[in-house]
Design an enzyme around this catalytic site. Structure first.
Site, PDB file in Angstrom:
ATOM      1  N   VAL A  57      -5.346  -7.872 -64.482  1.00  0.00           N
ATOM      2  CA  VAL A  57      -5.571  -8.084 -63.053  1.00  0.00           C
ATOM      3  C   VAL A  57      -4.925  -6.927 -62.292  1.00  0.00           C
ATOM      4  O   VAL A  57      -3.733  -6.678 -62.430  1.00  0.00           O
ATOM      5  CB  VAL A  57      -4.969  -9.428 -62.600  1.00  0.00           C
ATOM      6  CG1 VAL A  57      -5.145  -9.619 -61.106  1.00  0.00           C
ATOM      7  CG2 VAL A  57      -5.602 -10.567 -63.370  1.00  0.00           C
ATOM      8  N   LEU A  58      -5.726  -6.217 -61.503  1.00  0.00           N
ATOM      9  CA  LEU A  58      -5.243  -5.012 -60.823  1.00  0.00           C
ATOM     10  C   LEU A  58      -4.981  -5.203 -59.341  1.00  0.00           C
ATOM     11  O   LEU A  58      -4.496  -4.291 -58.682  1.00  0.00           O
ATOM     12  CB  LEU A  58      -6.256  -3.876 -61.030  1.00  0.00           C
ATOM     13  CG  LEU A  58      -6.537  -3.494 -62.484  1.00  0.00           C
ATOM     14  CD1 LEU A  58      -7.626  -2.447 -62.560  1.00  0.00           C
ATOM     15  CD2 LEU A  58      -5.266  -3.010 -63.162  1.00  0.00           C
ATOM     16  N   SER A  59      -5.328  -6.366 -58.787  1.00  0.00           N
ATOM     17  CA  SER A  59      -5.085  -6.585 -57.351  1.00  0.00           C
ATOM     18  C   SER A  59      -4.458  -7.949 -57.137  1.00  0.00           C
ATOM     19  O   SER A  59      -4.445  -8.792 -58.036  1.00  0.00           O
ATOM     20  CB  SER A  59      -6.396  -6.485 -56.564  1.00  0.00           C
ATOM     21  OG  SER A  59      -7.135  -7.677 -56.708  1.00  0.00           O
ATOM     22  N   GLY A  60      -3.976  -8.165 -55.928  1.00  0.00           N
ATOM     23  CA  GLY A  60      -3.323  -9.427 -55.598  1.00  0.00           C
ATOM     24  C   GLY A  60      -4.225 -10.419 -54.896  1.00  0.00           C
ATOM     25  O   GLY A  60      -3.727 -11.355 -54.268  1.00  0.00           O
TER      26      GLY A  60
ATOM     27  N   THR B 184      -0.745  -9.863 -59.691  1.00  0.00           N
ATOM     28  CA  THR B 184      -1.069  -8.486 -60.043  1.00  0.00           C
ATOM     29  C   THR B 184      -0.285  -8.100 -61.288  1.00  0.00           C
ATOM     30  O   THR B 184       0.885  -8.407 -61.402  1.00  0.00           O
ATOM     31  CB  THR B 184      -0.691  -7.533 -58.890  1.00  0.00           C
ATOM     32  OG1 THR B 184      -1.339  -7.987 -57.705  1.00  0.00           O
ATOM     33  CG2 THR B 184      -1.100  -6.105 -59.184  1.00  0.00           C
TER      34      THR B 184
END
Length: 196
Positions: A46-49, A57
């Site tokens: 997972v690269l974003s919040g 993240t």
């Protein structure tokens, strides 16, 4: 003394398991050309919040690929490709079915976002369903492991650690043998003693 031995064995076993898992992750990701998969579940970072606090993240998530991508309903969390060909994991807030084509169209939203995504996604763009399994912060290590620098580090550092551990173990064994031999040797006569 026994507790120290148990702790040493536990730490050694833990290091070996971590080493094997990281090497397996690197090999699998290199072989598949992307993220690794275990037991039929794809592992993605997972690269974003946008899905925080549920999915943080830097976490890794387990996704179930394949199946009927028209089956999802509001509340399900899916992973899909957007118009920029990026993978996004968001929750479905609205699902409709095109009666002419039989294809579902999903309106999605990140749990941490204020508004739904601009463009709905077609079921043809859905690649997997989120299983609810997430491991926080491991994604950072996975991303590093699949990089060129990470691959080099994962090959060199464990080798050095194993070499240092072997040297330490050998040193301890030699010290124990020397101590044992010193205890077994009879005391030699002192130079002031005379022989009859």
């Amino acid at each position: 003394m026994r507790i120290k031995k148990i702790i040493n064995n536990t730490l050694s076993s833990l290091m070996l398991v971590i080493f094997i898992l990281l090497v397996a992750a690197v090999v699998l990701s290199k072989a598949s050309g992307g993220e690794p998969a275990f037991f039929g579940y794809e592992i993605k970072t997972v690269l974003s919040g946008s899905m925080e606090p549920g999915i943080q993240t830097g976490s890794i998530v387990a996704l179930k690929p394949r199946g009927d991508m028209n089956r999802f309903k509001p509340g399900d969390v899916i992973t899909f490709r957007n118009e920029d060909n990026l993978l996004i994991t968001h929750r479905i807030v609205e699902a409709t079915v095109n009666n002419a084509t039989g294809e579902a169209v999903y309106r999605t939203k990140g749990d941490n976002n204020d508004a739904p995504d601009m463009n709905p996604t077609s079921s043809a763009n859905v690649v997997a369903q989120y299983t609810g399994v997430t491991v926080p912060y491991v994604g950072y290590a996975m991303n590093f492991a699949v990089s060129k620098a990470g691959s080099v580090v994962l090959m060199i550092v464990p080798g050095l650690m194993l070499l240092l551990y072997a040297l330490y173990t050998s040193w301890k064994a030699v010290a124990a043998l020397e101590k044992k031999n010193a205890a077994l040797l009879p005391a030699s006569p002192s130079p002031t003693e005379t022989q009859p």
